[in-house]
Design a protein around this motif. Sequence first.
Motif, PDB file in Angstrom:
ATOM      1  N   GLY A   1       0.770  -1.236   0.000  1.00 13.54           N
ATOM      2  CA  GLY A   1       0.000   0.000   0.000  1.00 13.54           C
ATOM      3  C   GLY A   1       0.797   1.279   0.000  1.00 13.54           C
ATOM      4  O   GLY A   1       0.233   2.361  -0.155  1.00 13.54           O
ATOM      5  N   ASP A   2       2.122   1.191   0.169  1.00 14.72           N
ATOM      6  CA  ASP A   2       2.909   2.418   0.296  1.00 14.72           C
ATOM      7  C   ASP A   2       4.113   2.456  -0.643  1.00 14.72           C
ATOM      8  O   ASP A   2       5.085   3.163  -0.379  1.00 14.72           O
ATOM      9  N   GLY A   3       4.070   1.666  -1.700  1.00 17.96           N
ATOM     10  CA  GLY A   3       5.138   1.724  -2.689  1.00 17.96           C
ATOM     11  C   GLY A   3       6.357   0.888  -2.364  1.00 17.96           C
ATOM     12  O   GLY A   3       7.427   1.118  -2.934  1.00 17.96           O
ATOM     13  N   HIS A   4       6.207  -0.099  -1.464  1.00 17.15           N
ATOM     14  CA  HIS A   4       7.345  -0.935  -1.088  1.00 17.15           C
ATOM     15  C   HIS A   4       7.143  -2.358  -1.590  1.00 17.15           C
ATOM     16  O   HIS A   4       7.426  -3.334  -0.884  1.00 17.15           O
ATOM     17  N   GLU A   5       6.666  -2.485  -2.821  1.00 11.34           N
ATOM     18  CA  GLU A   5       6.326  -3.799  -3.347  1.00 11.34           C
ATOM     19  C   GLU A   5       7.522  -4.734  -3.422  1.00 11.34           C
ATOM     20  O   GLU A   5       7.409  -5.919  -3.081  1.00 11.34           O
ATOM     21  N   ARG A   6       8.691  -4.220  -3.858  1.00 12.16           N
ATOM     22  CA  ARG A   6       9.845  -5.100  -4.047  1.00 12.16           C
ATOM     23  C   ARG A   6      10.373  -5.654  -2.719  1.00 12.16           C
ATOM     24  O   ARG A   6      10.516  -6.877  -2.579  1.00 12.16           O
ATOM     25  N   PRO A   7      10.676  -4.813  -1.712  1.00 13.70           N
ATOM     26  CA  PRO A   7      11.123  -5.404  -0.436  1.00 13.70           C
ATOM     27  C   PRO A   7      10.064  -6.278   0.216  1.00 13.70           C
ATOM     28  O   PRO A   7      10.392  -7.273   0.876  1.00 13.70           O
ATOM     29  N   SER A   8       8.785  -5.941   0.016  1.00 12.26           N
ATOM     30  CA  SER A   8       7.719  -6.775   0.569  1.00 12.26           C
ATOM     31  C   SER A   8       7.685  -8.137  -0.120  1.00 12.26           C
ATOM     32  O   SER A   8       7.442  -9.168   0.526  1.00 12.26           O
ATOM     33  N   THR A   9       7.933  -8.147  -1.426  1.00 12.43           N
ATOM     34  CA  THR A   9       7.974  -9.411  -2.166  1.00 12.43           C
ATOM     35  C   THR A   9       9.113 -10.283  -1.668  1.00 12.43           C
ATOM     36  O   THR A   9       8.943 -11.494  -1.455  1.00 12.43           O
ATOM     37  N   TYR A  10      10.290  -9.685  -1.474  1.00 15.42           N
ATOM     38  CA  TYR A  10      11.421 -10.443  -0.936  1.00 15.42           C
ATOM     39  C   TYR A  10      11.093 -10.996   0.449  1.00 15.42           C
ATOM     40  O   TYR A  10      11.408 -12.140   0.773  1.00 15.42           O
ATOM     41  N   SER A  11      10.442 -10.170   1.269  1.00 11.54           N
ATOM     42  CA  SER A  11      10.078 -10.589   2.619  1.00 11.54           C
ATOM     43  C   SER A  11       9.069 -11.729   2.590  1.00 11.54           C
ATOM     44  O   SER A  11       9.136 -12.655   3.403  1.00 11.54           O
ATOM     45  N   PHE A  12       8.134 -11.690   1.631  1.00 11.56           N
ATOM     46  CA  PHE A  12       7.150 -12.753   1.461  1.00 11.56           C
ATOM     47  C   PHE A  12       7.839 -14.080   1.145  1.00 11.56           C
ATOM     48  O   PHE A  12       7.526 -15.118   1.743  1.00 11.56           O
ATOM     49  N   ILE A  13       8.798 -14.040   0.234  1.00  8.99           N
ATOM     50  CA  ILE A  13       9.524 -15.256  -0.156  1.00  8.99           C
ATOM     51  C   ILE A  13      10.349 -15.789   1.011  1.00  8.99           C
ATOM     52  O   ILE A  13      10.415 -17.004   1.252  1.00  8.99           O
ATOM     53  N   ILE A  14      10.983 -14.889   1.759  1.00  9.26           N
ATOM     54  CA  ILE A  14      11.751 -15.307   2.936  1.00  9.26           C
ATOM     55  C   ILE A  14      10.834 -15.972   3.955  1.00  9.26           C
ATOM     56  O   ILE A  14      11.197 -16.966   4.594  1.00  9.26           O
ATOM     57  N   GLY A  15       9.620 -15.428   4.114  1.00 13.57           N
ATOM     58  CA  GLY A  15       8.652 -16.034   5.023  1.00 13.57           C
ATOM     59  C   GLY A  15       8.302 -17.452   4.607  1.00 13.57           C
ATOM     60  O   GLY A  15       8.193 -18.356   5.446  1.00 13.57           O
ATOM     61  N   ILE A  16       8.111 -17.677   3.294  1.00 10.70           N
ATOM     62  CA  ILE A  16       7.826 -19.021   2.789  1.00 10.70           C
ATOM     63  C   ILE A  16       8.989 -19.962   3.093  1.00 10.70           C
ATOM     64  O   ILE A  16       8.801 -21.074   3.596  1.00 10.70           O
ATOM     65  N   LEU A  17      10.205 -19.511   2.780  1.00  9.79           N
ATOM     66  CA  LEU A  17      11.384 -20.342   3.012  1.00  9.79           C
ATOM     67  C   LEU A  17      11.545 -20.660   4.504  1.00  9.79           C
ATOM     68  O   LEU A  17      11.897 -21.782   4.876  1.00  9.79           O
ATOM     69  N   PHE A  18      11.273 -19.673   5.344  1.00  8.60           N
ATOM     70  CA  PHE A  18      11.366 -19.869   6.788  1.00  8.60           C
ATOM     71  C   PHE A  18      10.420 -20.971   7.241  1.00  8.60           C
ATOM     72  O   PHE A  18      10.794 -21.855   8.019  1.00  8.60           O
ATOM     73  N   MET A  19       9.195 -20.949   6.726  1.00  8.55           N
ATOM     74  CA  MET A  19       8.209 -21.955   7.122  1.00  8.55           C
ATOM     75  C   MET A  19       8.549 -23.320   6.531  1.00  8.55           C
ATOM     76  O   MET A  19       8.316 -24.358   7.177  1.00  8.55           O
ATOM     77  N   VAL A  20       9.081 -23.356   5.309  1.00 11.15           N
ATOM     78  CA  VAL A  20       9.492 -24.623   4.709  1.00 11.15           C
ATOM     79  C   VAL A  20      10.567 -25.296   5.579  1.00 11.15           C
ATOM     80  O   VAL A  20      10.520 -26.512   5.819  1.00 11.15           O
ATOM     81  N   ILE A  21      11.512 -24.499   6.054  1.00 10.66           N
ATOM     82  CA  ILE A  21      12.561 -25.040   6.942  1.00 10.66           C
ATOM     83  C   ILE A  21      11.942 -25.608   8.211  1.00 10.66           C
ATOM     84  O   ILE A  21      12.322 -26.685   8.675  1.00 10.66           O
ATOM     85  N   LEU A  22      10.973 -24.896   8.772  1.00 15.97           N
ATOM     86  CA  LEU A  22      10.304 -25.385   9.988  1.00 15.97           C
ATOM     87  C   LEU A  22       9.563 -26.695   9.723  1.00 15.97           C
ATOM     88  O   LEU A  22       9.620 -27.641  10.517  1.00 15.97           O
ATOM     89  N   ILE A  23       8.846 -26.753   8.583  1.00 17.21           N
ATOM     90  CA  ILE A  23       8.097 -27.961   8.244  1.00 17.21           C
ATOM     91  C   ILE A  23       9.033 -29.147   8.093  1.00 17.21           C
ATOM     92  O   ILE A  23       8.771 -30.254   8.589  1.00 17.21           O
ATOM     93  N   GLU A  24      10.157 -28.943   7.393  1.00 19.64           N
ATOM     94  CA  GLU A  24      11.116 -30.021   7.206  1.00 19.64           C
ATOM     95  C   GLU A  24      11.759 -30.415   8.519  1.00 19.64           C
ATOM     96  O   GLU A  24      12.066 -31.589   8.749  1.00 19.64           O
ATOM     97  N   SER A  25      11.956 -29.442   9.402  1.00 21.90           N
ATOM     98  CA  SER A  25      12.557 -29.740  10.700  1.00 21.90           C
ATOM     99  C   SER A  25      11.630 -30.586  11.556  1.00 21.90           C
ATOM    100  O   SER A  25      12.061 -31.501  12.259  1.00 21.90           O
ATOM    101  N   PHE A  26      10.326 -30.287  11.497  1.00 18.37           N
ATOM    102  CA  PHE A  26       9.357 -31.082  12.248  1.00 18.37           C
ATOM    103  C   PHE A  26       9.211 -32.458  11.625  1.00 18.37           C
ATOM    104  O   PHE A  26       8.871 -33.407  12.295  1.00 18.37           O
TER     105      PHE A  26
END
Length: 243
Positions: free
Chosen positions: A218-243
């Motif tokens: 909503g404030d023109g930060h689409e690119r860093p937000s997109t990177y953060s979204f992908i990092i969030g996915i990767l973070f959860m994938v690591i957790l899922i694999e760890s469990f």
Amino acid sequence: MDNVLVGTTLSAMATGLGALIVLFLQGNITHRWRDMLLAFTAGIMMAASMLSLIPESIAAGGLVPVAVGLLLGVIVLTAMEKMIPHIDLDHGKSNMEIDPKAMLIVAAITLHNIPEGLSVGVSYALGDADTGNLIAFAIGLQNAPEGFLVALFLMNQKMHKFKAFLIATATGAIEIVSGLMGYYLTTYVEFLISYGLAFAAGAMLFIIYKELIPESHGDGHERPSTYSFIIGILFMVILIESF
């Protein structure tokens, strides 16, 4: 029973943990960081839905319950959105005095937490504590920035920091009740487990695409937000694999 009670309580109280930040906040957090935080939690919830809830639902009941549960989750969230006011925490006015309308918004936030509690309760009902813990953790990570934003909204309404913290914390408490309801319902009516998991996934996906992603852009930060979204996915994938 102990697992679901602890899991739902911790995920719900994460709202208060996020709201706690406002007690130490000296200035305003930038829109850039808020958008990145929202996108990160969206990525976590996306991975939890697609890589945990939906596969578990398919394993428990097949494709039909998944389709029905997903659509039902979206329909319920759509109905809730039409019945209660939309909350634009990041981009709303900040010079309004606290009034009954503001308290209505707080009530709306509380109602929006019901499907998140259901997600946790249904996940524990599957009988696999690891799945329940994973979803509780994912919802808790989503609740923390939500609690912070709610408290920040109330502060912008000229409310005292401590009172804003208490109210923001209380908005997450309903997840304990809805989590226990989801757990007991699906535990004693076993065929509902597959539908419940898919319902939880549908509700989460609706929140991701309808609320979190648009807010993060909503404030023109689409690119860093997109990177953060992908990092969030990767973070959860690591957790899922760890469990």
